[in-house]
Design a protein around this motif. Structure first.
Motif, PDB file in Angstrom:
ATOM      1  N   LYS A  63      -7.589  -6.902   4.826  1.00 29.16           N
ATOM      2  CA  LYS A  63      -7.715  -5.695   5.643  1.00 29.16           C
ATOM      3  C   LYS A  63      -7.651  -4.436   4.787  1.00 29.16           C
ATOM      4  N   GLY A  64      -7.085  -4.554   3.585  1.00 30.93           N
ATOM      5  CA  GLY A  64      -6.997  -3.412   2.682  1.00 30.93           C
ATOM      6  C   GLY A  64      -6.238  -3.790   1.435  1.00 30.93           C
ATOM      7  N   CYS A  65      -6.628  -3.201   0.311  1.00 28.41           N
ATOM      8  CA  CYS A  65      -5.928  -3.446  -0.952  1.00 28.41           C
ATOM      9  C   CYS A  65      -6.145  -2.243  -1.858  1.00 28.41           C
ATOM     10  N   ILE A  66      -5.069  -1.517  -2.103  1.00 28.19           N
ATOM     11  CA  ILE A  66      -5.114  -0.316  -2.942  1.00 28.19           C
ATOM     12  C   ILE A  66      -3.923  -0.363  -3.892  1.00 28.19           C
ATOM     13  N   GLY A  67      -4.133   0.126  -5.114  1.00 30.64           N
ATOM     14  CA  GLY A  67      -3.027   0.147  -6.059  1.00 30.64           C
ATOM     15  C   GLY A  67      -3.253   1.088  -7.216  1.00 30.64           C
ATOM     16  N   HIS A  68      -2.243   1.148  -8.060  1.00 29.76           N
ATOM     17  CA  HIS A  68      -2.284   1.905  -9.316  1.00 29.76           C
ATOM     18  C   HIS A  68      -1.906   0.944 -10.436  1.00 29.76           C
ATOM     19  N   THR A  83       0.773   1.874   0.478  1.00 27.62           N
ATOM     20  CA  THR A  83       0.726   1.181   1.767  1.00 27.62           C
ATOM     21  C   THR A  83      -0.170   1.933   2.738  1.00 27.62           C
ATOM     22  N   ASN A  84       0.017   3.240   2.833  1.00 22.07           N
ATOM     23  CA  ASN A  84      -0.826   4.043   3.725  1.00 22.07           C
ATOM     24  C   ASN A  84      -2.280   4.035   3.269  1.00 22.07           C
ATOM     25  N   SER A  85      -2.503   4.109   1.960  1.00 25.53           N
ATOM     26  CA  SER A  85      -3.877   4.081   1.451  1.00 25.53           C
ATOM     27  C   SER A  85      -4.556   2.757   1.780  1.00 25.53           C
ATOM     28  N   SER A  86      -3.829   1.651   1.626  1.00 21.10           N
ATOM     29  CA  SER A  86      -4.400   0.342   1.950  1.00 21.10           C
ATOM     30  C   SER A  86      -4.750   0.238   3.435  1.00 21.10           C
ATOM     31  N   ALA A  87      -3.911   0.818   4.270  1.00 20.06           N
ATOM     32  CA  ALA A  87      -4.111   0.726   5.716  1.00 20.06           C
ATOM     33  C   ALA A  87      -5.196   1.662   6.236  1.00 20.06           C
TER      34      ALA A  87
END
Length: 195
Positions: A63-68, A83-87
């Motif tokens: 549903k979403g995957c974002i990271g640094h 978490t908010n960026s992934s969502a």
């Protein structure tokens, strides 16, 4: 040489981070929620600075995957942002809606430091990666692409893994250049389902 292992977390610390991520999503829809339900975070977590990815799955589907990859912020500050960026900001998916919260699972991946691998061609990288479960970053110029180690579950052959990552980064499958920078890393990952 394999990437350095990432810091070990206790079961309690993993649970604290997952609760922080879950509360962040609940608070996105109910702004007054977070103040009353904030988890007790250890001092160690408040000082820990690691690269991190937040992966959200809905009924088993991404549903979403974002990271640094790297950060100068403590994980307890970085995690709510990711978490908010992934969502809500992963352009591959529609933003999360409140009714999906109950079916949503959160996974957190904490990254080791990146380690450069010197290779002259893709076949050398394939040999290096064979039998490992390392994450991989390819970069050249302004292009960069990353696969977490968990992607090996879908793409178990090194050639397939590397070529899919090249496509993700905007290169052709068969492309290779002496300017390609190769980095590997390991992760500690845990999810609500695994704890």
């Amino acid at each position: 040489m394999p990437a350095l292992p990432v810091v070990k977390l206790s079961q309690s610390e993993k649970e604290q981070l997952l609760v922080l991520a879950r509360n962040t999503l609940i608070a996105a829809f109910n702004p007054n929620y977070i103040a009353a339900k904030q988890p007790l975070l250890t001092e160690r977590l408040k000082q820990l600075q690691l690269g991190c990815f937040v992966t959200l799955t809905l009924d088993g589907e991404l549903k979403g995957c974002i990271g640094h990859i790297e950060t100068d912020r403590p994980i307890t500050e970085l995690l709510p942002t990711l978490t908010n960026s992934s969502a809500f900001n992963d352009l591959r998916f529609q933003p999360l809606v409140e009714s999906q919260l109950t079916s949503l699972s959160i996974e957190i991946s904490l990254l080791s430091k990146m380690q450069v691998v010197e290779v002259n061609e893709q076949s050398e990288l394939q040999s290096y990666l064979k039998g490992t479960s390392l994450g991989l970053v390819l970069s050249e110029g302004d292009r960069k692409a990353l696969f977490l180690p968990q992607v090996w579950q879908q793409l178990p052959e090194p050639k397939e893994f590397i070529e899919a990552l090249k496509v993700k980064g905007g290169w052709d499958r068969g492309y290779w250049s002496s300017n390609m920078k190769v980095e590997v890393f390991s992760v500690t990952h845990f999810s609500e389902e695994s704890l």
